[in-house]
Design a protein around this motif. Structure first.
Motif, PDB file in Angstrom:
ATOM      1  N   THR A  22     -32.015 -38.316 -13.834  1.00 52.24           N
ATOM      2  CA  THR A  22     -31.827 -38.180 -12.342  1.00 52.24           C
ATOM      3  C   THR A  22     -31.307 -39.608 -12.098  1.00 52.24           C
ATOM      4  OG1 THR A  22     -33.467 -36.435 -11.329  1.00 52.24           O
ATOM      5  CG2 THR A  22     -32.381 -37.713  -9.611  1.00 52.24           C
ATOM      6  N   MET A  23     -32.199 -40.013 -12.277  1.00 56.52           N
ATOM      7  CA  MET A  23     -32.268 -42.063 -11.640  1.00 56.52           C
ATOM      8  C   MET A  23     -30.754 -42.080 -12.412  1.00 56.52           C
ATOM      9  SD  MET A  23     -35.000 -43.025 -10.200  1.00 56.52           S
ATOM     10  CE  MET A  23     -34.566 -45.397  -9.893  1.00 56.52           C
ATOM     11  N   ARG A  24     -30.054 -42.051 -13.515  1.00 56.58           N
ATOM     12  CA  ARG A  24     -28.636 -42.251 -14.013  1.00 56.58           C
ATOM     13  C   ARG A  24     -27.719 -41.823 -13.251  1.00 56.58           C
ATOM     14  NH1 ARG A  24     -26.625 -46.203 -18.345  1.00 56.58           N
ATOM     15  NH2 ARG A  24     -28.804 -45.725 -19.325  1.00 56.58           N
ATOM     16  N   ALA A  25     -27.551 -40.428 -12.919  1.00 56.71           N
ATOM     17  CA  ALA A  25     -27.512 -38.987 -12.198  1.00 56.71           C
ATOM     18  C   ALA A  25     -26.473 -39.975 -10.306  1.00 56.71           C
ATOM     19  CB  ALA A  25     -27.409 -37.668 -12.006  1.00 56.71           C
ATOM     20  N   LEU A  26     -28.053 -41.104 -10.317  1.00 55.97           N
ATOM     21  CA  LEU A  26     -27.722 -41.317  -9.204  1.00 55.97           C
ATOM     22  C   LEU A  26     -26.952 -42.908  -9.058  1.00 55.97           C
ATOM     23  CD1 LEU A  26     -31.284 -40.979  -7.016  1.00 55.97           C
ATOM     24  CD2 LEU A  26     -28.804 -39.880  -6.428  1.00 55.97           C
ATOM     25  N   THR A  40     -25.735 -35.995   1.472  1.00 56.57           N
ATOM     26  CA  THR A  40     -26.388 -34.500   1.038  1.00 56.57           C
ATOM     27  C   THR A  40     -27.175 -33.881   0.641  1.00 56.57           C
ATOM     28  OG1 THR A  40     -25.132 -34.761  -0.626  1.00 56.57           O
ATOM     29  CG2 THR A  40     -23.480 -35.052   0.059  1.00 56.57           C
ATOM     30  N   PRO A  41     -27.033 -32.163   0.751  1.00 58.54           N
ATOM     31  CA  PRO A  41     -28.965 -31.776   0.720  1.00 58.54           C
ATOM     32  C   PRO A  41     -28.689 -32.438  -0.729  1.00 58.54           C
ATOM     33  CG  PRO A  41     -27.225 -30.140   1.913  1.00 58.54           C
ATOM     34  CD  PRO A  41     -26.004 -31.480   2.040  1.00 58.54           C
ATOM     35  N   THR A  42     -28.268 -31.724  -1.581  1.00 55.26           N
ATOM     36  CA  THR A  42     -28.062 -32.275  -3.540  1.00 55.26           C
ATOM     37  C   THR A  42     -28.455 -33.767  -3.837  1.00 55.26           C
ATOM     38  OG1 THR A  42     -25.539 -30.943  -3.528  1.00 55.26           O
ATOM     39  CG2 THR A  42     -26.627 -32.091  -5.568  1.00 55.26           C
ATOM     40  N   LEU A  43     -28.190 -34.103  -2.995  1.00 55.00           N
ATOM     41  CA  LEU A  43     -28.443 -35.868  -2.880  1.00 55.00           C
ATOM     42  C   LEU A  43     -29.756 -36.039  -2.183  1.00 55.00           C
ATOM     43  CD1 LEU A  43     -27.605 -38.972  -3.892  1.00 55.00           C
ATOM     44  CD2 LEU A  43     -27.294 -39.075  -0.745  1.00 55.00           C
ATOM     45  N   ARG A  44     -30.056 -35.269  -1.326  1.00 58.26           N
ATOM     46  CA  ARG A  44     -32.080 -35.591  -0.850  1.00 58.26           C
ATOM     47  C   ARG A  44     -32.739 -34.964  -1.882  1.00 58.26           C
ATOM     48  NH1 ARG A  44     -33.508 -38.050   4.431  1.00 58.26           N
ATOM     49  NH2 ARG A  44     -31.512 -38.181   5.491  1.00 58.26           N
ATOM     50  N   ALA A  49     -36.712 -36.120  -5.656  1.00 63.20           N
ATOM     51  CA  ALA A  49     -37.434 -35.977  -6.839  1.00 63.20           C
ATOM     52  C   ALA A  49     -37.865 -37.268  -8.092  1.00 63.20           C
ATOM     53  CB  ALA A  49     -36.340 -35.274  -7.962  1.00 63.20           C
ATOM     54  N   VAL A  50     -37.165 -38.131  -7.387  1.00 58.57           N
ATOM     55  CA  VAL A  50     -37.166 -39.647  -7.915  1.00 58.57           C
ATOM     56  C   VAL A  50     -38.045 -40.686  -6.619  1.00 58.57           C
ATOM     57  CG1 VAL A  50     -36.259 -39.254  -9.692  1.00 58.57           C
ATOM     58  CG2 VAL A  50     -35.572 -40.090  -7.378  1.00 58.57           C
TER      59      VAL A  50
END
Length: 60
Positions: A22-26, A40-44, A49-50
């Protein structure tokens, strides 16, 4: 929608693989690094999660 500035403040050593991904995806690799994403809701959900490893602030 607003933009969110996400800053990494903690390491992911010893954390589950899912949180590391998740950190990598961000787009966060190093401590102190910041990225700006649209709110966005997905980003939230990813931030939730982190949330113990990042700080979040709203920017325009």
């Amino acid at each position: 929608m607003a933009n969110l500035k996400i800053t990494r403040v903690r390491s992911d050593i010893g954390r589950p693989q899912e949180q590391r991904r998740t950190m990598r995806a961000l787009g966060l690799r190093k401590i102190g690094q910041s990225v700006v994403h649209k709110d966005t809701p997905t980003l939230r959900g990813q931030i939730l999660a982190v949330r113990h490893m990042v700080t979040v602030e709203e920017v325009n």
